[in-house]
Design an enzyme around this catalytic site. Sequence first.
Site, PDB file in Angstrom:
ATOM      1  N   CYS A  16       0.850  -1.199   0.000  1.00  7.48           N
ATOM      2  CA  CYS A  16       0.000   0.000   0.000  1.00  7.48           C
ATOM      3  C   CYS A  16       0.879   1.240   0.000  1.00  7.48           C
ATOM      4  CB  CYS A  16      -0.929   0.008   1.216  1.00  7.48           C
ATOM      5  SG  CYS A  16      -0.031  -0.012   2.784  1.00  7.48           S
ATOM      6  N   CYS A  19       3.336   1.697   2.794  1.00  6.26           N
ATOM      7  CA  CYS A  19       4.565   0.913   2.643  1.00  6.26           C
ATOM      8  C   CYS A  19       5.600   1.698   1.842  1.00  6.26           C
ATOM      9  CB  CYS A  19       4.277  -0.407   1.925  1.00  6.26           C
ATOM     10  SG  CYS A  19       3.171  -1.519   2.818  1.00  6.26           S
ATOM     11  N   CYS A  82      45.220 -11.792 -19.165  1.00  6.63           N
ATOM     12  CA  CYS A  82      46.010 -11.450 -17.989  1.00  6.63           C
ATOM     13  C   CYS A  82      45.106 -10.833 -16.927  1.00  6.63           C
ATOM     14  CB  CYS A  82      47.149 -10.496 -18.336  1.00  6.63           C
ATOM     15  SG  CYS A  82      46.589  -8.909 -18.968  1.00  6.63           S
ATOM     16  N   CYS A  85      43.031  -7.821 -17.811  1.00  6.93           N
ATOM     17  CA  CYS A  85      41.830  -8.138 -18.598  1.00  6.93           C
ATOM     18  C   CYS A  85      40.650  -8.449 -17.671  1.00  6.93           C
ATOM     19  CB  CYS A  85      42.083  -9.325 -19.508  1.00  6.93           C
ATOM     20  SG  CYS A  85      43.354  -9.075 -20.751  1.00  6.93           S
ATOM     21  N   ASP A 486      31.106 -28.671  18.966  1.00  6.43           N
ATOM     22  CA  ASP A 486      29.883 -29.111  19.621  1.00  6.43           C
ATOM     23  C   ASP A 486      30.073 -30.596  19.949  1.00  6.43           C
ATOM     24  OD1 ASP A 486      27.099 -29.181  20.403  1.00  6.43           O
ATOM     25  OD2 ASP A 486      26.751 -30.259  18.525  1.00  6.43           O
ATOM     26  N   ASP A 686      26.636 -28.987  14.077  1.00  7.66           N
ATOM     27  CA  ASP A 686      25.747 -29.650  13.129  1.00  7.66           C
ATOM     28  C   ASP A 686      24.944 -28.666  12.300  1.00  7.66           C
ATOM     29  OD1 ASP A 686      23.868 -28.690  14.885  1.00  7.66           O
ATOM     30  OD2 ASP A 686      23.308 -30.642  15.693  1.00  7.66           O
ATOM     31  N   ASP A 690      23.635 -24.946  16.461  1.00  7.70           N
ATOM     32  CA  ASP A 690      24.926 -24.270  16.514  1.00  7.70           C
ATOM     33  C   ASP A 690      25.049 -23.136  15.510  1.00  7.70           C
ATOM     34  OD1 ASP A 690      25.973 -26.153  18.455  1.00  7.70           O
ATOM     35  OD2 ASP A 690      25.994 -27.584  16.826  1.00  7.70           O
TER      36      ASP A 690
END
Length: 795
Positions: A16, A19, A82, A85, A486, A686, A690
């Site tokens: 709207c 926003c 190179c 470039c 962990d 994992d 974590d």
Amino acid sequence: MLESTLFDLPIAGMTCASCAGRVERALSKVAGASAVSVNLATEQARVQAPADSLPALLSAVEQAGYRVPTQTLELDIAGMTCASCAGRVERALTKVPGVQRASVNLASERAHLDLLGQVDPGVLIAAVSNAGYGASLRQGEVAVARDQARRLGRERIALLLAIALALPLVVPMLVQPLGYHWMLPAWLQWALATPVQFIFGARFYVAAWKAVKAGTGNMDLLVALGTSAGYGLSLYQWANAGPDGMPHLYFEASAVVIALVLLGKYLESRAKRQTASAIRALEALRPERAIQVVDGREQDVAISALHLDDLVRVLPGERFPVDGEVVEGRSHADEALISGESLPVPKQPGDKVTGGAINGEGRLLVRTRALGAETVLARIIRLVEDAQAGKAPIQKLVDKVSQVFVPTVLLLALATLIGWWLLGAPLETALINAVAVLVIACPCALGLATPTAIMAGTGVAARHGILIKDAEALERAHEVRTVVFDKTGTLTSGAPRIAHLVSADADDDTALQLAGALQRGSEHPLAKAVLDACAERGLTPVDVSDSRALSGRGIAGRLGERTLALGNQRLLEESGLDAGVLAQAASAWEAEGRTLSWLIEQSPQPRVLGLFAFGDTLKHGALQAIAQLKARQIGSHLLTGDNCGSARVVTEALGIDDVHAQVLPADKAAIVAELKLKGVVAMVGDGINDAPALAAADIGIAMGGGTDVAMHAAGITLMRGDPRLVPAALEISRKTYAKIRQNLFWAFVYNLIGIPLAAFGLLNPVLAGAAMALSSVSVVSNALLLKTWKPEDLD
């Protein structure tokens, strides 16, 4: 004062007018922002701001509760020779509206783009073309390999013809030390050198002209200027020679330099193809067809025709065409090229399989769970490609040097020419020395030093199950001084096992068999641990009757005339029993953080039969992983939410330096941040609970099981849960960074030694050309030595 830029930002989430107003106010608060306007209908924001304000503008939009949609795009780039470039292509792409970031890799000849909203690929291709290079939408690795093979074939033919024409010119110079003094006629030298200069050397003129039009310089400009000067001087000497005189010509220098440069570029192209071999090997794992099973009938279909939940038949020796779940059959899967797991993995109904792995001895029926870009293999390829497309921090220094390198070399060559002429040397001597400066200073090796090492390092790491998300993680990992682990799922298996077992008045096997009888049919994790222990000892639990769960206490059942129960301390107390002779063992195991279960007989004679202590078991390889870190003077810490007893058991068993127990997930990041004050920290977890700690660490290492390798919080993902891959990841980082430093050292040394030698007349153009070609080949070959790396102490 930075130049002001007009930013057009796509905005997602506006519904709207309020926003749009909120986004407009947020953007207006960015320092230096002006002329802010937000259009709700087109979902676009336009703002005038300093050129470096883009990150602040994006942050302002996000803080207002909206987002700027982004996408990535990759282009194949042709014609780069190179580092300058690559830098020119990068700058051309970043000037295109909507390009947030561009990273151009000289070794892979590819551009990786982060775009804001929709950007027409045609505009990007045109920008590259205007900079003097070719561009196309990225092809698959197999198609790229075909194009490279065709291009190498053309380069090989051109090289052989150039060498065939240049060789007669250089033979008189080679035999001169043997006492033979003769020279080809001037007209024959010209006839041999001219095709080399203007047909086989045409590529240098074309690229040099494009560079000049773009207002910059590159390797081709140096070669074109140097060889043209030698060729032009030869024409001048020939034209001004008397009818009977033999002029001193330099046709052989120009022709041989071009032949040597072509040889260097050919060898360099061959070597660069090998750095991308890891991607090609992964691409080759993708089957193109599958056997689909519909209503019991089998039909051969293309992979693209499959849908989720479709059934496919996988025959022995075939590759799994999809990620899926085994519905029927038993077999083993060879996942070596995907996860690095050296031993075949058993598969039975309910187990997951990964597309690209090789089916073993059995026929399997598999239900499709992932297709296309969502498969594990596709994600692995994306991660490796992203890492190879990215730039290591050290490359930024190289990019800055390359921007001024060619102009500096041109000035040095001019200074050499003028200096020798002012000192009274003949013009031809001054010019030849200037040509040698131009030829020796080609910056090919400088541009290839870092990307070739990164491509080789990330490729060999992927083959061993170590996926490196970005080049920065690869470069920084060698600096790690502390690794934080962990516990559950990282150093331990994450599934309970029977750690201790003691019987009160019978043998342990009898107590275990009775416990197994009570747990038959139960899905509880502790029940699985009991039944697994029975299977390991070859015990067959008998059937019990009247089996019933005791809420919050355990399980009970009847075995003949006896009523048996297996449960916790509360069950023991409710049964009116005490630990008796098992009290000391119970106390000791409880201090270790074990979960205790009492096996009791409730009738006809209430008594304690045995005590089980359950706990997590150490992963295979955990002890070796910690030992390897200690050997490299890298500290280890355990960070877990488990109780102090279980944490202490793991710490003492593995020899970990320090332990942090009973830590909440939200507090893990704070501990990692504290450790970072003492040096570079890697966090291994994992990737779920974590995640905050993985993000807080300098290097996040996610322990994967091959099911989801795109863990955004981690810079490195291990495809299988082997702790020994942690020191292996740090080791490949150390090896790769060492190769980068070696390559940069040799790239700079060639120029630091070669340019002064050429400027002082101690290096002729032919030797300069040979040294320049050797520099590029040696840098790429040195990087390719990484392909022989293997993690130590892995089964």
